[in-house]
Design a protein around this motif. Structure first.
Motif, mmCIF file in Angstrom:
data_model
loop_
_atom_site.group_PDB
_atom_site.id
_atom_site.type_symbol
_atom_site.label_atom_id
_atom_site.label_comp_id
_atom_site.label_asym_id
_atom_site.label_seq_id
_atom_site.Cartn_x
_atom_site.Cartn_y
_atom_site.Cartn_z
ATOM 1 N N TYR A 128 -6.310 58.351 28.188
ATOM 2 C CA TYR A 128 -6.589 57.087 27.510
ATOM 3 C C TYR A 128 -5.713 56.999 26.276
ATOM 4 N N LYS A 129 -4.772 56.052 26.320
ATOM 5 C CA LYS A 129 -3.802 55.895 25.242
ATOM 6 C C LYS A 129 -3.163 57.271 24.971
ATOM 7 N N ASN A 130 -3.127 57.666 23.693
ATOM 8 C CA ASN A 130 -2.522 58.956 23.353
ATOM 9 C C ASN A 130 -3.548 59.882 22.703
ATOM 10 N N LEU A 131 -4.785 59.826 23.200
ATOM 11 C CA LEU A 131 -5.832 60.655 22.602
ATOM 12 C C LEU A 131 -5.527 62.134 22.796
ATOM 13 N N SER A 135 -10.406 64.721 21.115
ATOM 14 C CA SER A 135 -10.929 63.350 21.116
ATOM 15 C C SER A 135 -11.309 62.915 22.523
ATOM 16 N N LYS A 239 -9.349 59.711 17.517
ATOM 17 C CA LYS A 239 -8.201 59.291 16.713
ATOM 18 C C LYS A 239 -7.556 58.042 17.317
ATOM 19 N N ASP A 240 -8.326 56.953 17.305
ATOM 20 C CA ASP A 240 -7.829 55.679 17.813
ATOM 21 C C ASP A 240 -8.575 54.576 17.076
ATOM 22 N N LYS A 241 -7.843 53.698 16.406
ATOM 23 C CA LYS A 241 -8.456 52.682 15.558
ATOM 24 C C LYS A 241 -9.363 51.742 16.355
ATOM 25 N N ASP A 242 -8.883 51.282 17.530
ATOM 26 C CA ASP A 242 -9.665 50.334 18.326
ATOM 27 C C ASP A 242 -10.962 50.966 18.828
ATOM 28 N N SER A 244 -12.545 53.595 17.525
ATOM 29 C CA SER A 244 -13.417 53.871 16.382
ATOM 30 C C SER A 244 -14.146 52.602 15.953
#
Length: 269
Positions: A128-131, A135, A239-242, A244
């Motif tokens: 998922y994304k660059n987790l 995370s 560690k992902d703003k969206d 969190s």
């Protein structure tokens, strides 16, 4: 009727999780609408059972929701809808249900005019994304736990709503069902992106056929507080703003769930 209810419960899950297996968009939105209709059918059948001094449970047989491609997923849903119709009785309720599902079959067949594509919701890609791994592990564990919890709550409040004559309590149960359905949807779409989409485990009878409603609500409030802490911890760990921001949003919603349950306690007292 109890056997029909069981089959409808299974069908609701098949339609719902097929929607989660698809990319968000027009087709998944239609399947989510169909799942809501199936859930309403469940409610009407449950009410009929209880009105006739019977009862129901949420036992279910093994359900296969996996599909390798879009056409396979659609064909499986069509087959399930066709198979259940032979169980229906001759009544106004089942006349409505039959017509709803015949329309669903028609729409599903129309979807096969679209180009086929691979379903990735079950491929265990775990990306998922660059987790980072820490995370990602925290997210995966949270999703499995919370999807079961939300499914359990939907069934508990569904059962309680069918067995109450108190209009205020019924309204609170309906709100809590709606909220849990939204959370389940949000978490399941995330699980599908990770390639880990799966049905929650079965809910045992003792979970929703409880003797002491007050104790259940008090325990539920503590569970919601625990869920809030999990959301808060996950929002900090991921560690992902969206993500969190999303978990903070869910955390804040849990506050109002607690208020609704406290309101239910006041009504009981």
């Amino acid at each position: 009727m109890r056997e029909i209810f069981k089959k409808k419960h299974e069908l609701w899950l098949k339609v719902l999780f097929s929607a989660f297996a698809l990319p968000k968009g027009e087709i998944s939105d239609v399947l989510l609408d169909f799942a809501d209709i199936e859930f309403r059918h469940m409610k009407w059948i449950a009410k009929d059972i209880v009105k006739n001094r019977g009862d129901f449970n949420f036992d279910r047989d093994k359900i296969d929701i996996k599909a390798n491609n879009f056409y396979e997923l659609i064909d499986k849903l069509i087959d399930s809808l066709l198979a259940i119709e032979i169980s229906y009785k001759d009544s106004a309720l089942f006349y409505r249900i039959k017509n709803d599902e015949r329309y669903m079959i028609e729409k599903l067949r129309e979807f096969k005019k679209f180009e086929d594509f691979e379903i990735t919701a079950f491929n265990k890609n775990m990306k998922y994304k660059n987790l980072d791994k820490k995370s990602l592990d925290a997210l995966i564990l949270f999703l499995f736990e919370e999807i079961y919890k939300e499914y359990e709550l939907i069934l508990v409040y569904f059962y309680s709503s069918i067995h109450t004559d108190n209009v205020s309590l019924y309204s609170i149960y309906e709100d809590l069902i709606y909220e849990s359905k939204f959370h389940l949807k949000s978490f399941a779409f995330l699980q599908a992106k990770l390639g880990l989409l799966s049905l929650p485990r079965e809910v045992m009878e003792e979970v929703y056929k409880f003797e002491d409603l007050k104790k259940f609500l008090l325990d539920g409030i503590e569970e919601e507080k625990g869920a809030k802490e999990q959301c808060r911890a996950l929002a900090a760990a991921v560690k992902d703003k969206d993500l969190s921001s999303f978990f903070e949003f869910i955390n804040n919603q849990e506050d109002y769930h607690i208020k609704l349950m406290e309101e239910a306690l006041k009504i009981i007292d």
